[in-house]
Motif scaffolding. Sequence first.
Motif, mmCIF file in Angstrom:
data_model
loop_
_atom_site.group_PDB
_atom_site.id
_atom_site.type_symbol
_atom_site.label_atom_id
_atom_site.label_comp_id
_atom_site.label_asym_id
_atom_site.label_seq_id
_atom_site.Cartn_x
_atom_site.Cartn_y
_atom_site.Cartn_z
ATOM 1 N N GLN A 36 0.824 -1.205 0.000
ATOM 2 C CA GLN A 36 0.000 0.000 0.000
ATOM 3 C C GLN A 36 0.860 1.258 0.000
ATOM 4 O O GLN A 36 0.521 2.263 -0.636
ATOM 5 N N ILE A 37 1.988 1.215 0.708
ATOM 6 C CA ILE A 37 2.866 2.387 0.748
ATOM 7 C C ILE A 37 3.554 2.583 -0.594
ATOM 8 O O ILE A 37 3.730 3.725 -1.058
ATOM 9 N N LYS A 38 3.927 1.499 -1.258
ATOM 10 C CA LYS A 38 4.490 1.616 -2.605
ATOM 11 C C LYS A 38 3.463 2.208 -3.569
ATOM 12 O O LYS A 38 3.799 3.013 -4.450
ATOM 13 N N GLU A 39 2.200 1.814 -3.413
ATOM 14 C CA GLU A 39 1.134 2.381 -4.243
ATOM 15 C C GLU A 39 1.006 3.881 -3.990
ATOM 16 O O GLU A 39 0.802 4.666 -4.934
ATOM 17 N N LEU A 40 1.125 4.275 -2.734
ATOM 18 C CA LEU A 40 1.047 5.697 -2.392
ATOM 19 C C LEU A 40 2.214 6.458 -3.025
ATOM 20 O O LEU A 40 2.019 7.563 -3.554
ATOM 21 N N GLU A 41 3.393 5.879 -2.991
ATOM 22 C CA GLU A 41 4.555 6.518 -3.615
ATOM 23 C C GLU A 41 4.357 6.667 -5.119
ATOM 24 O O GLU A 41 4.689 7.712 -5.706
ATOM 25 N N ARG A 42 3.814 5.632 -5.762
ATOM 26 C CA ARG A 42 3.567 5.711 -7.203
ATOM 27 C C ARG A 42 2.522 6.782 -7.531
ATOM 28 O O ARG A 42 2.641 7.517 -8.511
ATOM 29 N N GLU A 43 1.486 6.855 -6.692
ATOM 30 C CA GLU A 43 0.435 7.844 -6.918
ATOM 31 C C GLU A 43 0.973 9.273 -6.778
ATOM 32 O O GLU A 43 0.603 10.173 -7.540
ATOM 33 N N LEU A 44 1.863 9.474 -5.793
ATOM 34 C CA LEU A 44 2.420 10.802 -5.548
ATOM 35 C C LEU A 44 3.614 11.102 -6.447
ATOM 36 O O LEU A 44 3.983 12.266 -6.623
ATOM 37 N N GLY A 45 4.258 10.068 -6.927
ATOM 38 C CA GLY A 45 5.404 10.268 -7.794
ATOM 39 C C GLY A 45 6.681 10.627 -7.066
ATOM 40 O O GLY A 45 7.600 11.198 -7.664
ATOM 41 N N VAL A 46 6.769 10.300 -5.781
ATOM 42 C CA VAL A 46 7.973 10.596 -4.991
ATOM 43 C C VAL A 46 8.261 9.419 -4.066
ATOM 44 O O VAL A 46 7.365 8.657 -3.705
ATOM 45 N N GLU A 47 9.530 9.294 -3.688
ATOM 46 C CA GLU A 47 9.905 8.292 -2.694
ATOM 47 C C GLU A 47 9.645 8.876 -1.311
ATOM 48 O O GLU A 47 10.068 9.994 -1.005
ATOM 49 N N LEU A 48 8.954 8.116 -0.480
ATOM 50 C CA LEU A 48 8.594 8.590 0.856
ATOM 51 C C LEU A 48 9.520 8.044 1.933
ATOM 52 O O LEU A 48 9.703 8.686 2.974
ATOM 53 N N ALA A 49 10.078 6.855 1.716
ATOM 54 C CA ALA A 49 10.884 6.213 2.754
ATOM 55 C C ALA A 49 12.019 5.424 2.126
ATOM 56 O O ALA A 49 11.838 4.768 1.096
ATOM 57 N N GLU A 50 13.171 5.526 2.759
ATOM 58 C CA GLU A 50 14.310 4.689 2.381
ATOM 59 C C GLU A 50 14.230 3.413 3.206
ATOM 60 O O GLU A 50 14.222 3.461 4.436
ATOM 61 N N ARG A 51 14.169 2.274 2.539
ATOM 62 C CA ARG A 51 13.981 1.003 3.216
ATOM 63 C C ARG A 51 15.320 0.391 3.611
ATOM 64 O O ARG A 51 16.209 0.240 2.762
ATOM 65 N N ARG A 52 15.448 0.043 4.871
ATOM 66 C CA ARG A 52 16.637 -0.627 5.381
ATOM 67 C C ARG A 52 16.201 -1.832 6.197
ATOM 68 O O ARG A 52 16.127 -1.783 7.431
ATOM 69 N N GLY A 53 15.865 -2.920 5.494
ATOM 70 C CA GLY A 53 15.291 -4.066 6.184
ATOM 71 C C GLY A 53 13.907 -3.706 6.682
ATOM 72 O O GLY A 53 13.069 -3.199 5.942
ATOM 73 N N ASN A 54 13.672 -3.944 7.952
ATOM 74 C CA ASN A 54 12.390 -3.572 8.555
ATOM 75 C C ASN A 54 12.320 -2.088 8.892
ATOM 76 O O ASN A 54 11.251 -1.506 8.992
ATOM 77 N N SER A 55 13.474 -1.469 9.157
ATOM 78 C CA SER A 55 13.490 -0.065 9.563
ATOM 79 C C SER A 55 13.482 0.857 8.348
ATOM 80 O O SER A 55 13.782 0.435 7.229
ATOM 81 N N VAL A 56 13.140 2.117 8.559
ATOM 82 C CA VAL A 56 13.040 3.080 7.454
ATOM 83 C C VAL A 56 13.595 4.427 7.891
ATOM 84 O O VAL A 56 13.662 4.744 9.090
ATOM 85 N N ILE A 57 13.991 5.203 6.909
ATOM 86 C CA ILE A 57 14.323 6.613 7.098
ATOM 87 C C ILE A 57 13.424 7.392 6.157
ATOM 88 O O ILE A 57 13.394 7.121 4.948
ATOM 89 N N LEU A 58 12.679 8.358 6.675
ATOM 90 C CA LEU A 58 11.788 9.140 5.823
ATOM 91 C C LEU A 58 12.585 10.146 5.002
ATOM 92 O O LEU A 58 13.511 10.790 5.509
ATOM 93 N N THR A 59 12.224 10.281 3.750
ATOM 94 C CA THR A 59 12.790 11.331 2.917
ATOM 95 C C THR A 59 12.167 12.669 3.317
ATOM 96 O O THR A 59 11.214 12.716 4.113
ATOM 97 N N GLN A 60 12.669 13.754 2.742
ATOM 98 C CA GLN A 60 12.072 15.054 3.035
ATOM 99 C C GLN A 60 10.618 15.088 2.595
ATOM 100 O O GLN A 60 9.744 15.588 3.307
ATOM 101 N N ALA A 61 10.343 14.500 1.413
ATOM 102 C CA ALA A 61 8.948 14.416 0.964
ATOM 103 C C ALA A 61 8.131 13.559 1.916
ATOM 104 O O ALA A 61 6.966 13.865 2.213
ATOM 105 N N GLY A 62 8.736 12.467 2.423
ATOM 106 C CA GLY A 62 8.037 11.599 3.365
ATOM 107 C C GLY A 62 7.668 12.317 4.643
ATOM 108 O O GLY A 62 6.572 12.125 5.183
ATOM 109 N N LEU A 63 8.561 13.153 5.154
ATOM 110 C CA LEU A 63 8.282 13.917 6.369
ATOM 111 C C LEU A 63 7.099 14.859 6.162
ATOM 112 O O LEU A 63 6.217 14.980 7.025
ATOM 113 N N GLU A 64 7.071 15.511 5.007
ATOM 114 C CA GLU A 64 5.989 16.462 4.731
ATOM 115 C C GLU A 64 4.661 15.734 4.523
ATOM 116 O O GLU A 64 3.611 16.178 5.010
#
Length: 299
Positions: A36-64
């Motif tokens: 679902q989150i990948k679908e949201l990224e495709r819909e918005l056209g931006v990467e929201l989170a950098e995936r590191r296994g189970n953990s993530v780091i939000l991008t600037q777009a992801g934070l907003e």
Amino acid sequence: MITFRQLRYFEALARTRHFGMAADQCAVTQPALSMQIKELERELGVELAERRGNSVILTQAGLEVAERAEAILGQVRELSELAGQHQGVLSNTVRLGIIPSVAPYLLPAILSEVERQYSALDLQIRETQTDMLLDELLRGELDAALIALPAPNAQLEGVPLFEDRFLVAVQARTAKQWNSRDLHERIGQERLLLLEEGHCLRDQALHFCHIANMQARKALGAASLTTIMQMVAAGHGITLLPELCAAAEVDRRRVALIPFPDDPPKRTLGLVWRKTSGRKKDFAALGDLIKQVRQAQAA
């Protein structure tokens, strides 16, 4: 099209920064949440989170996007709450947070009174420290919280319910050595037993006693009032005990309670909720019920 489900899943991921924890909170599998989150990224056209296994780091777009998603979800929740008011006062679910220095002493009577007065109410309880309750309240995970006022957040409002006086608890065999007229001075000379860091009751005791000596500040930090009262009974120190807790915690054969002579220190307990909540009638009724319970206990 962006869906409510996508926003809810992403808000959980942004808050936990962990796919597994977010999936658990949303009661879905991890692959379903990730899709679902990948679908949201495709819909918005931006990467929201950098995936590191189970953990993530939000991008600037992801934070907003996370900030906007939280606001949107809050508005939807408030719309649902507003509609629920038309079903009748306290007729559905209320998620109530209560601090540990109140819950054991008031909650059983509250639940009994809820069953008697509002049998349709599903009262769900969360007991933890004030800071965590307020965080969960602001995130919409709780509807209201019973805490010691004031609530240090401009997004919250509430109502005071009752005042709870503090008493000095000492070992019973030493009670004759205590004079209520010099309590403040005497307290500063004793080992003050307190709850561990994070409990508002600890901060209140230190504030009321104007504790300056580091020996008192470094005294035992216990996880429960029951532990503290056992230590007092054994002669290992004294404590400030809220009157609300006295009946359940004090063995009068081993512990004596010394009242302050005038203008006793006290805490004000009250119910708080988000200012934007549409359930203020529910909270007013719940507050009245809690006041009735405490008045009956004190009678």
